[in-house]
Design an enzyme around this catalytic site. Structure first.
Site, PDB file in Angstrom:
ATOM      1  N   ASP A   1      -5.616  -3.318  -1.852  1.00  0.00           N
ATOM      2  CA  ASP A   1      -7.050  -3.229  -2.162  1.00  0.00           C
ATOM      3  C   ASP A   1      -7.320  -3.756  -3.569  1.00  0.00           C
ATOM      4  O   ASP A   1      -8.272  -4.507  -3.805  1.00  0.00           O
ATOM      5  CB  ASP A   1      -7.605  -1.809  -1.944  1.00  0.00           C
ATOM      6  CG  ASP A   1      -6.722  -0.698  -2.506  1.00  0.00           C
ATOM      7  OD1 ASP A   1      -5.496  -0.893  -2.601  1.00  0.00           O
ATOM      8  OD2 ASP A   1      -7.251   0.373  -2.840  1.00  0.00           O
TER       9      ASP A   1
ATOM     10  N   ASP B   1      -1.734 -12.239   5.665  1.00  0.00           N
ATOM     11  CA  ASP B   1      -2.790 -12.871   6.455  1.00  0.00           C
ATOM     12  C   ASP B   1      -4.111 -12.783   5.690  1.00  0.00           C
ATOM     13  O   ASP B   1      -4.826 -13.769   5.538  1.00  0.00           O
ATOM     14  CB  ASP B   1      -2.900 -12.157   7.811  1.00  0.00           C
ATOM     15  CG  ASP B   1      -4.023 -12.700   8.669  1.00  0.00           C
ATOM     16  OD1 ASP B   1      -4.122 -13.942   8.801  1.00  0.00           O
ATOM     17  OD2 ASP B   1      -4.810 -11.906   9.206  1.00  0.00           O
TER      18      ASP B   1
ATOM     19  N   LYS C   1       0.889  -1.164   0.000  1.00  0.00           N
ATOM     20  CA  LYS C   1       0.000   0.000   0.000  1.00  0.00           C
ATOM     21  C   LYS C   1       0.921   1.205   0.000  1.00  0.00           C
ATOM     22  O   LYS C   1       0.939   2.018   0.933  1.00  0.00           O
ATOM     23  CB  LYS C   1      -0.929  -0.062   1.227  1.00  0.00           C
ATOM     24  CG  LYS C   1      -1.978   1.027   1.294  1.00  0.00           C
ATOM     25  CD  LYS C   1      -3.197   0.777   0.422  1.00  0.00           C
ATOM     26  CE  LYS C   1      -4.056   2.025   0.325  1.00  0.00           C
ATOM     27  NZ  LYS C   1      -5.156   1.909  -0.648  1.00  0.00           N
TER      28      LYS C   1
HETATM   29  C1  LIG Z   1      -5.889   6.450  -3.271  1.00  0.00           C
HETATM   30  C2  LIG Z   1      -5.876   5.786  -1.932  1.00  0.00           C
HETATM   31  C3  LIG Z   1      -5.050   6.596  -0.963  1.00  0.00           C
HETATM   32  C4  LIG Z   1      -7.295   5.532  -1.403  1.00  0.00           C
HETATM   33  C5  LIG Z   1      -7.285   4.860  -0.050  1.00  0.00           C
HETATM   34  O1  LIG Z   1      -6.567   3.891   0.179  1.00  0.00           O
HETATM   35  O2  LIG Z   1      -8.052   5.304   0.804  1.00  0.00           O
HETATM   36  C6  LIG Z   1      -8.202   4.699  -2.303  1.00  0.00           C
HETATM   37  O3  LIG Z   1      -7.768   3.368  -2.393  1.00  0.00           O
HETATM   38  C7  LIG Z   1      -9.604   4.741  -1.733  1.00  0.00           C
HETATM   39  O4  LIG Z   1     -10.074   3.732  -1.176  1.00  0.00           O
HETATM   40  O5  LIG Z   1     -10.240   5.794  -1.823  1.00  0.00           O
HETATM   41  C1  LIG Z   2      -4.346 -16.629  14.836  1.00  0.00           C
HETATM   42  C2  LIG Z   2      -3.779 -15.439  14.100  1.00  0.00           C
HETATM   43  C3  LIG Z   2      -2.885 -14.656  15.026  1.00  0.00           C
HETATM   44  C4  LIG Z   2      -3.072 -15.851  12.827  1.00  0.00           C
HETATM   45  C5  LIG Z   2      -2.505 -14.640  12.095  1.00  0.00           C
HETATM   46  O1  LIG Z   2      -3.179 -13.621  11.906  1.00  0.00           O
HETATM   47  O2  LIG Z   2      -1.356 -14.737  11.648  1.00  0.00           O
HETATM   48  C6  LIG Z   2      -3.896 -16.619  11.798  1.00  0.00           C
HETATM   49  O3  LIG Z   2      -4.917 -15.840  11.254  1.00  0.00           O
HETATM   50  C7  LIG Z   2      -2.977 -17.108  10.701  1.00  0.00           C
HETATM   51  O4  LIG Z   2      -3.033 -16.587   9.581  1.00  0.00           O
HETATM   52  O5  LIG Z   2      -2.180 -18.018  10.962  1.00  0.00           O
END
Ligand SMILES: CC(C)[C@H](C(=O)O)[C@@H](O)C(=O)O
Ligand SMILES: CC(C)[C@H](C(=O)O)[C@@H](O)C(=O)O
Lengths: 360, 360
Positions: free
Chosen positions: A225, A249, A193
């Protein structure tokens, strides 16, 4: 060759799918002349019940003495009322990752031939198939960054977490992604990001630098996103996805769900010495535990990843993977992978293990 | 009633879809006896070209003097080589959000009757439809948290971002989610990562407290990784999703893609006085700009959101929404919403605007 494995079966379906993985490993021992010794340790909810904490000292010591950790799954409704830090998942997995510096998480996910109907994707999209390897950084970023906490009072009370990445952390995980791409479709998609996060700007920069050592691998960058979106429309265009801890994750779970068959997906978490923790990508599924219907394939494939990455027994690893593919493509399946009209052909947990062990 | 609107059409398809929104707004003026005055300002890429920065002072001043901002879209290949901070999206949107404290982002997304085939979801899942409102916190969290930056040298050089949320910030956005749920299916799903983030633990706590004032609304909590998955399997079970800035960025885009028709989705970003910025959820689509084929519906629906939320003209807002529904359900559609065999029936950008204006 003789190896020492710490077996942490955990809760829910953990113990029953682990039994099948052990069956398959024992077939592999015979066929490839290996000697694998196992020691079982409590982890997760059962460890809370027996020892008062999800990762007892004895378990940690046992893991330290082993060549690898074969992990089942942890958690269940019984322990959900506990504070987050004491719950089975968080209280066992994060300390294990931190303690052994398991910075590299590999989560392969592909749509198996014949199982396209399991995917929640539209049939023309799933018909194209996909095969994605998510390479997730696992010991840095906002999971472990300091400071993390709370301050202030009343309406001004605030909480804070720190996302933090060093060049060293980024380059070692990036290198793994590029190396993995070489054995696949030679493409790395780095997820960030960078339009918002300072960490992502450094991430992108270091990934570009690492890429110079891999001129044969194509590199592209995508915002998290947008990645979430493009995976829904054109999953077949991705190969290796390189992600920070938090983004990995989220994305690895999205990709897992896109296959529609979580019971087939395994995960490897490793450090720089090759030591690692190998586990199914799905959860402990307490709702179906003890009924003998859970799919043991993810656990069996975790054992294959362990053989490949920690024990360096590539032949044994691929033998397991071939045996699994044989089972799946022969339509030898547990119930959750069958459409309602074929549910009567469902194989039990033990039948799956037997078939795969025999096919070794 | 007389209103002053700052029109920021921006780049790509921005100006052409904005022209159709103006057409529809003028039909609304006549029918509901409103007087709407517009002033156009440069923003994004065109502002970089004309004034050297994506959000010139004159534009910001113009927005300050207005009752609301009607925003098109910004960005394109021409400006992609610029450093992240100077790019059109980041350099215009984040400062506008920060300057006007537009903390509340509403992103409604539903699968329209007859357009289920556009969704990338499997037909039995899309047949159930869905209608989700993503309520995203927009001025806090890791987007704006301090400190953010870099330090150190060589391999030890590191970057850091801070995720930070106060009780005040969480409770004001939570309240909006619960109020919105009352006009819908009375359900709020709060998205967090309370098993890892201190911010999420506070988030969950404050949301629980706010929920006490809304006993008629059901509250559930879900981890961001699980939310990403469950939206693929059972999108119809969600109503209002309450998200922090980063998680809302990711989830709102996932949900938008699940409709398969980004050209229909609009977004409102508001502050506590009701002042807001209203924009299509999709991008500037430079690849189809200038061809008269872009779908103006998202821009037209953004105008409806503006009438509802900033100008408090609910009747005018619903008149626009009814006219849009009429167009869509009569199969009056731009090309990207038609299957290949019906592509010849595609309406142009201007035809869509004319039809909807006339239906007012
Ligand atoms: C351009 C970017 C900074 C923005 C954000 O991440 O908020 C866009 O993805 C949105 O969702 O409007
Ligand atoms: C349980 C949690 C802390 C873990 C993480 O977010 O890493 C799980 O979601 C994973 O992906 O192994």
């Amino acid at each position: 060759m003789s190896y020492q494995i710490a077996v942490l079966s955990g809760d829910g379906i953990g113990p029953e799918v682990m039994a099948e993985a052990r069956k398959v490993l024992s077939a592999v021992e015979t066929r490839f002349g290996l000697e694998i010794n196992y020691t079982e340790y409590d982890v997760g909810g059962i460890a809370i019940d027996n020892h008062g904490c999800p990762l007892p000292d004895a378990t940690l010591k046992g893991c330290e003495a082993a060549d690898a950790i074969l992990f089942g799954s942890v958690g269940g409704p019984k322990w959900e009322h506990l504070p987050p830090n004491d719950q089975p998942e968080r209280g066992a997995l994060l300390p294990l990752r931190g303690h052994f510096e398991l910075f590299c998480n590999l989560r392969p996910a592909k749509l198996h031939d014949g199982l396209e109907h399991m995917s929640p994707l539209r049939s023309d999209i799933s018909a194209r198939g996909f095969d994605v390897l998510c390479v997730r950084e696992l010991t840095g970023g906002i999971y472990f960054g300091k400071p993390k906490g709370r301050q202030g009072e009343g309406d001004d009370e605030e909480a804070f977490d720190t996302m933090r990445y060093s060049r060293r952390e980024i380059s070692r995980i990036a290198r793994i992604a590029f190396e993995a791409a070489r054995g696949r479709k030679n493409k790395v998609t780095s997820v960030d990001k960078a339009n918002v996060l300072a960490c992502s700007v450094l991430w992108r920069q270091v990934v570009e630098e690492v890429a110079k050592d891999f001129p044969d691998v194509t590199l592209e960058h995508i915002y998290i996103d947008n990645a979430t979106m493009q995976l829904l429309r054109r999953p077949d265009e991705f190969d290796v996805m390189l992600c920070s801890n938090l983004f990995g994750d989220i994305l690895s779970d999205e990709i897992a769900m896109l296959t529609g068959s979580m019971g087939l997906l395994s995960s490897a978490s490793m450090n720089s010495t090759g030591f690692g923790l190998f586990e199914p990508a799905g959860g402990s599924a307490p709702d179906i535990a003890g009924q003998g219907i859970a799919n043991p394939v993810a656990q069996i494939l975790s054992a294959a990843l362990m053989l490949r990455h920690s024990l360096k027994q590539e032949d044994a690893a691929s033998a397991i993977e071939r045996a699994v593919t044989k089972a799946l493509s022969s339509g030898y399946l547990t119930g959750e992978l069958l459409t309602a009209d074929k549910r009567s052909e469902a194989k039990s947990t033990a039948q799956m293990g037997d078939y795969i062990a025999q096919a070794i």
